[in-house]
Every structure is written in C-alpha cells, then in structure tokens.
Design a protein around this motif. Structure first.
Motif, PDB file in Angstrom:
ATOM      1  N   ILE A  28       0.841  -1.197   0.000  1.00 27.53           N
ATOM      2  CA  ILE A  28       0.000   0.000   0.000  1.00 27.53           C
ATOM      3  C   ILE A  28       0.878   1.249   0.000  1.00 27.53           C
ATOM      4  CG2 ILE A  28      -2.068  -1.004   1.035  1.00 27.53           C
ATOM      5  CD1 ILE A  28      -1.059  -0.167   3.749  1.00 27.53           C
ATOM      6  N   TYR A  29       0.385   2.287  -0.670  1.00 26.17           N
ATOM      7  CA  TYR A  29       1.078   3.570  -0.773  1.00 26.17           C
ATOM      8  C   TYR A  29       0.157   4.659  -0.222  1.00 26.17           C
ATOM      9  CZ  TYR A  29       3.964   1.533  -4.606  1.00 26.17           C
ATOM     10  OH  TYR A  29       4.787   0.775  -5.388  1.00 26.17           O
ATOM     11  N   PRO A  30       0.048   4.845   1.068  1.00 24.94           N
ATOM     12  CA  PRO A  30      -0.912   5.835   1.592  1.00 24.94           C
ATOM     13  C   PRO A  30      -0.697   7.240   1.046  1.00 24.94           C
ATOM     14  CG  PRO A  30      -0.062   4.445   3.342  1.00 24.94           C
ATOM     15  CD  PRO A  30       0.756   4.139   2.129  1.00 24.94           C
ATOM     16  N   ASP A  31       0.540   7.709   1.036  1.00 21.35           N
ATOM     17  CA  ASP A  31       0.801   9.081   0.584  1.00 21.35           C
ATOM     18  C   ASP A  31       0.494   9.242  -0.901  1.00 21.35           C
ATOM     19  OD1 ASP A  31       1.613   9.739   3.127  1.00 21.35           O
ATOM     20  OD2 ASP A  31       3.732   9.391   2.723  1.00 21.35           O
ATOM     21  N   ARG A  32       0.927   8.269  -1.702  1.00 20.14           N
ATOM     22  CA  ARG A  32       0.678   8.343  -3.139  1.00 20.14           C
ATOM     23  C   ARG A  32      -0.811   8.268  -3.442  1.00 20.14           C
ATOM     24  NH1 ARG A  32       1.464   3.259  -6.924  1.00 20.14           N
ATOM     25  NH2 ARG A  32      -0.410   2.817  -5.703  1.00 20.14           N
ATOM     26  N   ASP A  33      -1.507   7.351  -2.766  1.00 24.58           N
ATOM     27  CA  ASP A  33      -2.934   7.165  -3.025  1.00 24.58           C
ATOM     28  C   ASP A  33      -3.737   8.412  -2.677  1.00 24.58           C
ATOM     29  OD1 ASP A  33      -2.298   4.654  -3.844  1.00 24.58           O
ATOM     30  OD2 ASP A  33      -2.973   3.644  -2.022  1.00 24.58           O
ATOM     31  N   ILE A  34      -3.398   9.043  -1.546  1.00 24.17           N
ATOM     32  CA  ILE A  34      -4.089  10.272  -1.142  1.00 24.17           C
ATOM     33  C   ILE A  34      -3.801  11.385  -2.132  1.00 24.17           C
ATOM     34  CG2 ILE A  34      -4.177  12.087   0.618  1.00 24.17           C
ATOM     35  CD1 ILE A  34      -3.702   9.861   2.699  1.00 24.17           C
ATOM     36  N   ALA A  35      -2.532  11.491  -2.573  1.00 20.28           N
ATOM     37  CA  ALA A  35      -2.158  12.537  -3.530  1.00 20.28           C
ATOM     38  C   ALA A  35      -2.913  12.368  -4.847  1.00 20.28           C
ATOM     39  CB  ALA A  35      -0.650  12.504  -3.770  1.00 20.28           C
ATOM     40  N   GLU A  36      -3.030  11.114  -5.325  1.00 18.41           N
ATOM     41  CA  GLU A  36      -3.750  10.872  -6.581  1.00 18.41           C
ATOM     42  C   GLU A  36      -5.222  11.225  -6.440  1.00 18.41           C
ATOM     43  OE1 GLU A  36      -3.060   6.852  -7.706  1.00 18.41           O
ATOM     44  OE2 GLU A  36      -1.004   7.233  -8.399  1.00 18.41           O
ATOM     45  N   LYS A  37      -5.803  10.842  -5.302  1.00 19.39           N
ATOM     46  CA  LYS A  37      -7.215  11.118  -5.074  1.00 19.39           C
ATOM     47  C   LYS A  37      -7.469  12.626  -5.029  1.00 19.39           C
ATOM     48  CE  LYS A  37     -10.995  10.103  -1.872  1.00 19.39           C
ATOM     49  NZ  LYS A  37     -11.409   9.336  -0.675  1.00 19.39           N
ATOM     50  N   MET A  38      -6.606  13.363  -4.328  1.00 20.75           N
ATOM     51  CA  MET A  38      -6.772  14.809  -4.232  1.00 20.75           C
ATOM     52  C   MET A  38      -6.567  15.474  -5.576  1.00 20.75           C
ATOM     53  SD  MET A  38      -4.987  15.683  -0.561  1.00 20.75           S
ATOM     54  CE  MET A  38      -5.359  17.433  -0.736  1.00 20.75           C
ATOM     55  N   ALA A  39      -5.609  14.967  -6.354  1.00 19.69           N
ATOM     56  CA  ALA A  39      -5.346  15.556  -7.665  1.00 19.69           C
ATOM     57  C   ALA A  39      -6.575  15.454  -8.560  1.00 19.69           C
ATOM     58  CB  ALA A  39      -4.158  14.861  -8.317  1.00 19.69           C
ATOM     59  N   VAL A  40      -7.214  14.272  -8.569  1.00 18.76           N
ATOM     60  CA  VAL A  40      -8.421  14.090  -9.381  1.00 18.76           C
ATOM     61  C   VAL A  40      -9.553  14.970  -8.865  1.00 18.76           C
ATOM     62  CG1 VAL A  40     -10.223  12.452 -10.037  1.00 18.76           C
ATOM     63  CG2 VAL A  40      -7.825  11.756 -10.096  1.00 18.76           C
ATOM     64  N   ARG A  41      -9.728  14.959  -7.550  1.00 20.11           N
ATOM     65  CA  ARG A  41     -10.858  15.685  -6.959  1.00 20.11           C
ATOM     66  C   ARG A  41     -10.755  17.191  -7.183  1.00 20.11           C
ATOM     67  NH1 ARG A  41     -12.748  15.509  -0.583  1.00 20.11           N
ATOM     68  NH2 ARG A  41     -14.361  17.097  -0.746  1.00 20.11           N
ATOM     69  N   TYR A  42      -9.562  17.756  -7.006  1.00 19.57           N
ATOM     70  CA  TYR A  42      -9.431  19.208  -7.048  1.00 19.57           C
ATOM     71  C   TYR A  42      -9.086  19.764  -8.431  1.00 19.57           C
ATOM     72  CZ  TYR A  42      -9.916  19.057  -2.032  1.00 19.57           C
ATOM     73  OH  TYR A  42     -10.406  18.840  -0.761  1.00 19.57           O
TER      74      TYR A  42
END
Length: 217
Positions: A117-131
């Motif tokens: 699992i990549y918590p930091d990467r996964d959160i960054a990708e999710k935020m990038a798409v969302r914002y």
C-alpha cells in the motif's frame, strides 16, 4: 471480525489501528517505543514493545494466528523488508506492507508481501483528481480503468427517474448511490427521481465519466 497484527505505530499505523478497532476487529499492535502505544491501549486487544527485526520477537507473537499482518514501517526500508520477509516465513496468511517508493514495493513483493500500500501516493492521486475537476466531490480508484465518482447530476437527468434518464445504457455508468445533505442512499431503485441538489455516486470507466464531466463545463 478479523484478527489483525499491526507492526509499526507511526501516524499511518495509528490511524489504521483506530479504524480497524472501531470496526470491531481484534487488533494487536507492536512497536519499539512504549510511548507510541500508550494511547492505543484502551482500544486494542494487545500491545507489545519489541524490535520485530528480531525473529524471536516475531515468533512470540504467534504470527500464524492472525488473519492479516500489516507492516507499517515507513522510515527504515531495510527493517520493513526484513520484517515482511520474516512475517511471511513464520506463517503470515496475508502480509500487507507499507511502501513509500515504487522500488520499495518491488522488493517487498519479492520478499513476502502479498500486497503493498502507498498511503501518501494514493491520497495525492485522489486529491489531484478531486481538485482538478470542478464537479468531482469524491473519487475512489478501483483499477486503472474503473473508478467511483461522486458527481452532480447532468441537467437532463434532473426530475427524471434513473430508468427514464437511461443512465446505464446512454452513458455506460451505474448509479451506486444518492447523497443528499451528507446522507447516502445506496443502491437506489430504478424509479428513484433525481433531484438537482443531490450528488450521484457512480461507477464506470474513467473515459466514460470524463465524457460526463465534460458536459458539465
């Protein structure tokens, strides 16, 4: 309810522990530092101080008795690799290790991790798409091709039922839920009437959802 071992109680390990315990799982936590375990004592089944690079310490935990073993060592990759390998050798049924870099993930998978699992990467990708999109309120990637999005309805859907809007056939997505004022109704019936102020939780291919988002501009 599952029996879960978490090794390494940094910030991610803490959040993981709290959420797993809240969901009713039996959680055991291990770290070298006593102070990082203290606030978790009321919610965990067991807590132990120890260096898990020491095989004797791991043996004492009864690795094979856990449904899932999480290795959440984020600052010392060598320790993470050693612990992952030892946990698997000692009978870990499912070993999930935390990684910070792609190269780390490759070594972890080769040395016993069933999943990385990549918590930091996964959160960054999710935020990038969302914002980066004006009409995406939430986003969950399922695979490289499919995702779940929370979006507003298209104008032509408003005051129509899901069946009348023919969303699945015309837009190649499925409506998983309706969210209104923070409350979600999952699996709405085909005769549910869509309202303007609601958000739709939809699943589909990214390319199809991107086409819908393009219509909202």
């Amino acid at each position: 309810m599952k029996s879960i071992l978490i090794i390494g109680m940094g910030r991610f390990g803490h959040h993981l522990c709290e959420n797993l315990a809240m969901l009713g799982n039996d959680v055991m936590v291990v770290d070298q530092k006593e102070e990082v375990l203290e606030d978790l004592l009321p919610i965990v089944t067991s807590a132990k101080i120890g260096d898990c690079t020491n095989e004797a310490v791991l043996r004492s935990l009864g690795i094979a008795n856990f449904d899932i073993c999480f290795v959440c060592i984020g600052t010392n990759f060598q320790s993470s690799l050693e612990i992952t390998s030892l946990v698997k050798e000692l009978g870990g049924r499912r070993v999930i290790s935390k990684a910070n870099r792609d190269i780390h993930a490759k070594f972890l998978l080769r040395n016993g991790a069933d999943e990385v699992i990549y918590p930091d990467r996964d959160i960054a990708e999710k935020m990038a798409v969302r914002y980066s999109a004006n009409h995406v309120f939430d986003y969950i990637e399922l695979t490289q091709e499919y995702s779940i999005y929370e979006i507003p309805p298209l104008p032509e859907w408003i005051h129509k039922t899901i069946r009348e809007a023919d969303i699945r056939n015309r837009y190649h997505i499925s409506v998983l839920g309706i969210k209104r004022e923070g409350k979600a109704q999952l699996m709405p019936p085909a005769d549910y009437v869509i309202q303007a102020q609601e958000h739709l939780m939809v699943i589909g291919k990214k390319v199809d959802i991107d086409n819908i988002l393009e219509k909202m501009k």
